[in-house]
Enzyme design. Structure first.
Site, PDB file in Angstrom:
ATOM      1  N   SER A  63      23.859  36.977 -12.577  1.00 42.09           N
ATOM      2  CA  SER A  63      24.358  38.190 -11.935  1.00 42.09           C
ATOM      3  C   SER A  63      25.261  38.873 -12.948  1.00 42.09           C
ATOM      4  CB  SER A  63      25.116  37.819 -10.664  1.00 42.09           C
ATOM      5  OG  SER A  63      25.415  38.984  -9.932  1.00 42.09           O
ATOM      6  N   GLU A  64      24.963  40.136 -13.293  1.00 39.40           N
ATOM      7  CA  GLU A  64      25.589  40.731 -14.481  1.00 39.40           C
ATOM      8  C   GLU A  64      27.091  40.975 -14.352  1.00 39.40           C
ATOM      9  OE1 GLU A  64      23.033  42.201 -12.815  1.00 39.40           O
ATOM     10  OE2 GLU A  64      23.342  44.359 -12.615  1.00 39.40           O
ATOM     11  N   ASN A  65      27.640  40.821 -13.147  1.00 35.48           N
ATOM     12  CA  ASN A  65      29.092  40.950 -13.021  1.00 35.48           C
ATOM     13  C   ASN A  65      29.833  39.691 -13.490  1.00 35.48           C
ATOM     14  OD1 ASN A  65      27.789  39.895 -10.639  1.00 35.48           O
ATOM     15  ND2 ASN A  65      29.792  39.865  -9.669  1.00 35.48           N
TER      16      ASN A  65
END
Lengths: 235, 218
Positions: free
Chosen positions: B46-48
């Site tokens: 998840s890119e966060n």
């Protein structure tokens, strides 16, 4: 030791020197990991003409959305507008200058800014509107866009734990943009959930060394959840 | 019959391989997590700032500090790690993610994709999509084949502002699974019960149709 004790005891002290037309980085992804008290106090100071650098702009009534509502931000550098109607409407009306920046490029611009690198080449955005007017270069058969780095007058950070010397530990996905922004502010202000004494944090586990941090304030957090999703309880 | 959102997710999931690190975009791609084939290990990025995304939490385990890129509360699996956004996009831009799945408004026969704004109407922002399409080699775009009025979203040239130029090689729509190469869409599979004629009819870009087009296995 006093010279390295960075703890301040009021939000006035924490944001001392913040004035009109400054550039401010604000950590967080959506409402996760935002320095809530520092944002609220920025609203109170009434400073205007700000350039805000943050991945998102909060929601209409929380986070950076509060500063948009009060029209204290002139320019917003962000990667995502969704979830904030005020943001979208001020952008479409032209009232707010928005520089949409790909999320990874935004993160790297800030990292580079803090690390003294003025610009870098990335393939992200090549051939898209983001690359318009920017220098491009072909390296080993691939096309890249030159992206200048970012720094700010103030970086407002949310940390889980800070020691009084400004060493920081973040928690879970509340880290997001906070570690890079902490390095890229001329004045980096940390709002921490917990402040501890030097030596209490394991040096092996510190995410951001205190050299980047100027001020630390004890915060209180609402930690509002944007999309509350749960799985059904086991029957 | 055109594929449902869940069937799209199911078909994408069949492309997952044991040991893959996978980034799933918001919307239909997120549903892929529900159809990971039994017996294979896959880590969701998840890119966060999370590698090893788990299922949604319970009311008891919900944590405001643990969300996915769609800002939903999630959990982390055993073996997960947390990191900054810069680190996250080093993984993405550096080509370390094995498969990226994301949505789009339009894709064209050159492999360009548009997904982040409709001038005068809607500006969502690109979020991490531009970095994802620039950094990944293995990308599957999931989208509707045509809009509600029947206008094709698979074009000779994207009309909306681009997210990435010439970077998409595979597209799964509610009607068909296609490869993009040599300046054309190549029909690989059709949705069960959907005719080749309908796909041809709803594809505005150049479409190469082999003699035999198998139905998808769902």
């Amino acid at each position: 030791m006093a010279g390295l004790n960075k703890v301040v005891h009021s939000y006035e002290e924490a944001l001392k020197g913040l004035s009109n037309n400054m550039t401010v980085m604000v950590g967080g992804f959506g409402l996760c990991g935002i320095p809530e008290g520092l944002i609220s106090h920025m609203v109170k100071t009434g400073v205007t003409g700000l350039t805000a650098i943050s991945n998102n702009a909060g929601v209409d009534d929380f986070g950076l959305g509060l500063l948009l509502k009060s029209r204290q931000i002139d320019t917003m550098i962000a990667s995502y507008v969704g979830e904030n109607a005020t943001f979208e409407q001020q952008m479409l009306s032209g009232e707010l200058n928005v520089i949409l920046t790909p999320q990874g490029t935004l993160a790297e611009k800030i990292r580079a800014g803090g690390a003294g690198i003025p610009a870098f080449f990335t393939a992200t955005g090549y051939g898209t509107p983001i690359a318009e007017g920017k220098e491009t270069r072909e390296i080993d058969g691939r096309h890249y866009v030159l992206e200048p780095s970012l720094t700010a007058d103030f970086a407002l950070i949310r940390a889980w734990k800070a020691d009084t010397m400004g060493n920081l530990v973040f928690r879970k996905t509340a880290a997001n943009f906070n570690p890079m922004m902490a390095t890229a502010g001329k004045i980096t202000v940390v709002e921490a959930e917990h402040i501890v004494e030097p030596g209490e944090l394991d040096p092996d586990h510190i995410h951001t060394p205190g050299i980047y941090v100027n001020r630390v304030i004890q915060g209180t957090f609402e930690k509002r959840i944007e999309q509350r999703t749960v799985k059904p309880a086991e029957a | 019959m055109a594929l449902s959102r869940d069937q799209l997710a199911q078909r994408v999931a069949a492309e997952l391989k044991d040991g893959f690190y996978v980034n799933l975009g918001i919307g239909i791609p997120t549903l892929v997590a529900n159809y990971i084939p039994k017996g294979i290990d896959v880590m969701l990025q998840s890119e966060n700032g999370l590698l090893g995304m788990g299922e949604f939490p319970t009311e008891e385990t919900i944590d405001a500090d643990l969300i996915n890129a769609g800002k939903q509360t999630v959990t982390a699996v055993d073996g997960a790690s947390f990191f900054s956004s810069a680190e996250s996009f080093a993984m993405i831009r550096g080509g370390h993610v094995d498969l990226t799945v994301l949505g789009a408004f339009e894709v064209d026969e050159q492999g360009s994709i548009a997904s982040w704004m409709i001038p005068g109407k809607l500006i969502k922002g690109m979020g991490g999509a531009m970095d994802l399409v620039a950094g990944a080699d293995n990308i599957i775009v999931t989208m509707m084949h045509a809009d509600k009025r029947g206008n094709s979203k698979l074009l000779a040239k994207c009309e909306l502002p681009l997210t990435g130029f010439g970077c998409i090689k595979r597209v799964l729509t509610d009607l068909a699974f296609m490869e993009i190469k040599d300046g054309a869409f190549h029909l690989l599979e059709r949705a069960p019960g959907v005719s080749v004629e309908e796909i041809v009819d709803k594809t505005a870009g150049k479409l190469v149709v082999p003699e035999h087009v198998p139905e998808m296995n769902l």
